[in-house]
Motif scaffolding. Sequence first.
Motif, mmCIF file in Angstrom:
data_model
loop_
_atom_site.group_PDB
_atom_site.id
_atom_site.type_symbol
_atom_site.label_atom_id
_atom_site.label_comp_id
_atom_site.label_asym_id
_atom_site.label_seq_id
_atom_site.Cartn_x
_atom_site.Cartn_y
_atom_site.Cartn_z
ATOM 1 N N HIS A 28 4.731 -12.965 -7.308
ATOM 2 C CA HIS A 28 4.139 -13.948 -6.338
ATOM 3 C C HIS A 28 2.983 -13.301 -5.856
ATOM 4 O O HIS A 28 2.756 -12.096 -5.835
ATOM 5 C CB HIS A 28 5.369 -14.174 -5.319
ATOM 6 C CG HIS A 28 6.389 -14.657 -5.549
ATOM 7 N ND1 HIS A 28 6.743 -15.781 -5.913
ATOM 8 C CD2 HIS A 28 7.713 -14.127 -5.885
ATOM 9 C CE1 HIS A 28 7.976 -16.124 -6.173
ATOM 10 N NE2 HIS A 28 8.784 -15.029 -5.870
ATOM 11 N N TYR A 29 2.146 -14.375 -5.277
ATOM 12 C CA TYR A 29 1.193 -14.167 -4.427
ATOM 13 C C TYR A 29 1.342 -13.783 -2.875
ATOM 14 O O TYR A 29 2.488 -14.154 -2.561
ATOM 15 C CB TYR A 29 0.054 -15.290 -4.635
ATOM 16 C CG TYR A 29 -0.432 -15.569 -6.079
ATOM 17 C CD1 TYR A 29 -1.283 -14.777 -6.609
ATOM 18 C CD2 TYR A 29 0.192 -16.626 -6.605
ATOM 19 C CE1 TYR A 29 -1.601 -15.005 -8.098
ATOM 20 C CE2 TYR A 29 -0.292 -16.875 -8.109
ATOM 21 C CZ TYR A 29 -1.306 -16.102 -8.520
ATOM 22 O OH TYR A 29 -1.689 -16.281 -9.602
ATOM 23 N N ILE A 30 0.440 -13.439 -2.320
ATOM 24 C CA ILE A 30 0.637 -13.001 -0.900
ATOM 25 C C ILE A 30 1.464 -14.216 0.080
ATOM 26 O O ILE A 30 2.240 -14.310 0.491
ATOM 27 C CB ILE A 30 -0.582 -12.608 -0.223
ATOM 28 C CG1 ILE A 30 -0.849 -11.181 -0.543
ATOM 29 C CG2 ILE A 30 -0.240 -12.319 1.400
ATOM 30 C CD1 ILE A 30 -2.055 -10.537 -0.292
ATOM 31 N N LEU A 31 0.564 -15.473 -0.199
ATOM 32 C CA LEU A 31 0.950 -16.648 0.582
ATOM 33 C C LEU A 31 2.315 -17.159 -0.119
ATOM 34 O O LEU A 31 3.161 -17.783 0.973
ATOM 35 C CB LEU A 31 -0.108 -17.775 0.258
ATOM 36 C CG LEU A 31 -1.267 -17.560 1.173
ATOM 37 C CD1 LEU A 31 -2.309 -18.721 1.012
ATOM 38 C CD2 LEU A 31 -1.050 -17.355 2.589
ATOM 39 N N VAL A 39 4.630 -14.975 2.096
ATOM 40 C CA VAL A 39 4.528 -15.518 3.653
ATOM 41 C C VAL A 39 5.188 -16.622 3.739
ATOM 42 O O VAL A 39 6.070 -16.978 4.609
ATOM 43 C CB VAL A 39 3.018 -15.467 3.935
ATOM 44 C CG1 VAL A 39 2.980 -16.241 5.408
ATOM 45 C CG2 VAL A 39 2.594 -14.218 4.042
ATOM 46 N N GLY A 40 5.263 -17.668 2.699
ATOM 47 C CA GLY A 40 5.812 -18.894 2.890
ATOM 48 C C GLY A 40 7.257 -18.681 2.863
ATOM 49 O O GLY A 40 8.155 -19.298 3.741
ATOM 50 N N SER A 51 12.614 -15.565 1.059
ATOM 51 C CA SER A 51 13.515 -16.206 1.990
ATOM 52 C C SER A 51 14.823 -15.640 2.292
ATOM 53 O O SER A 51 15.216 -15.708 3.050
ATOM 54 C CB SER A 51 13.307 -17.785 1.575
ATOM 55 O OG SER A 51 14.198 -17.898 0.378
ATOM 56 N N ARG A 52 15.365 -15.439 1.239
ATOM 57 C CA ARG A 52 16.901 -14.843 1.355
ATOM 58 C C ARG A 52 16.672 -13.552 2.152
ATOM 59 O O ARG A 52 17.703 -13.271 2.858
ATOM 60 C CB ARG A 52 17.200 -14.604 -0.024
ATOM 61 C CG ARG A 52 18.615 -14.420 -0.151
ATOM 62 C CD ARG A 52 19.032 -14.536 -1.700
ATOM 63 N NE ARG A 52 18.697 -15.650 -2.552
ATOM 64 C CZ ARG A 52 17.678 -15.681 -3.392
ATOM 65 N NH1 ARG A 52 17.143 -14.606 -3.710
ATOM 66 N NH2 ARG A 52 17.372 -16.766 -3.819
ATOM 67 N N ALA A 53 15.729 -12.651 1.669
ATOM 68 C CA ALA A 53 15.752 -11.330 2.337
ATOM 69 C C ALA A 53 15.660 -11.683 3.752
ATOM 70 O O ALA A 53 16.358 -10.953 4.695
ATOM 71 C CB ALA A 53 14.761 -10.538 1.931
ATOM 72 N N ILE A 54 14.570 -12.525 4.388
ATOM 73 C CA ILE A 54 14.441 -12.573 5.862
ATOM 74 C C ILE A 54 15.636 -13.342 6.291
ATOM 75 O O ILE A 54 15.896 -13.117 7.570
ATOM 76 C CB ILE A 54 13.062 -13.379 6.038
ATOM 77 C CG1 ILE A 54 11.749 -12.596 5.493
ATOM 78 C CG2 ILE A 54 12.905 -13.829 7.320
ATOM 79 C CD1 ILE A 54 11.886 -11.221 6.302
#
Length: 199
Positions: free
Chosen positions: A152-155, A158-159, A112-115
């Motif tokens: 983390h998992y992929i979702l 993505v979340g 979230s921070r990176a995006i």
Amino acid sequence: MDKILKQDELWTKNLVTFVLKHIPYKKIHFYSKCLEISCNGIAWLSCWIAFIWVFNWESYYELQLNVLFGLILDIIIIAVLKAICRRRRPSVTTDMYTLGPDQFSFPSGHASRAIFLLMFFVVLHPVHALLRMPIVSWALSVCLSRILLSRHYILDVVGGMAVGVFEALVITLFWISQSTAANIINYVTNDYLPDGGEV
């Protein structure tokens, strides 16, 4: 929901296995750890506050306060969502110190921070064109590294990416103008005299 989570775990495991077949684990681990440190929430928040303090130039105030607002917003949103969702991190995560909500996996705070930072410096407050591609590459690499490090998992990632986009939209709605930013920073740094005049 259980089926989706199980499928997510399987996809994540298959992705990590595929990548490790082509790239040595030590190299992946080293670069992923560097990316993890580069997007650490506490490091970003403390360094950004130091940046505001050291480079106390009025032309930077708008940029400085809006990014700071976004970083604080990110910490709050991620902490609340992790406390609500309470999804456990992958069981192979052993070399990571976690506290409170950060022991949970969904959503990824690093993603979230990176995006958010990508959206800010490429869309909301665009930097020079030469810097945009490195920022995009760094942000996407941070997101991928969270999976390859088995944090983390992929979702989860993505979340986290979706949260980062949402945070950028919130910042757009509550954008701190140059004049407001100057007033806030001048007030916090005591650049006003008691009688209302400036130093």
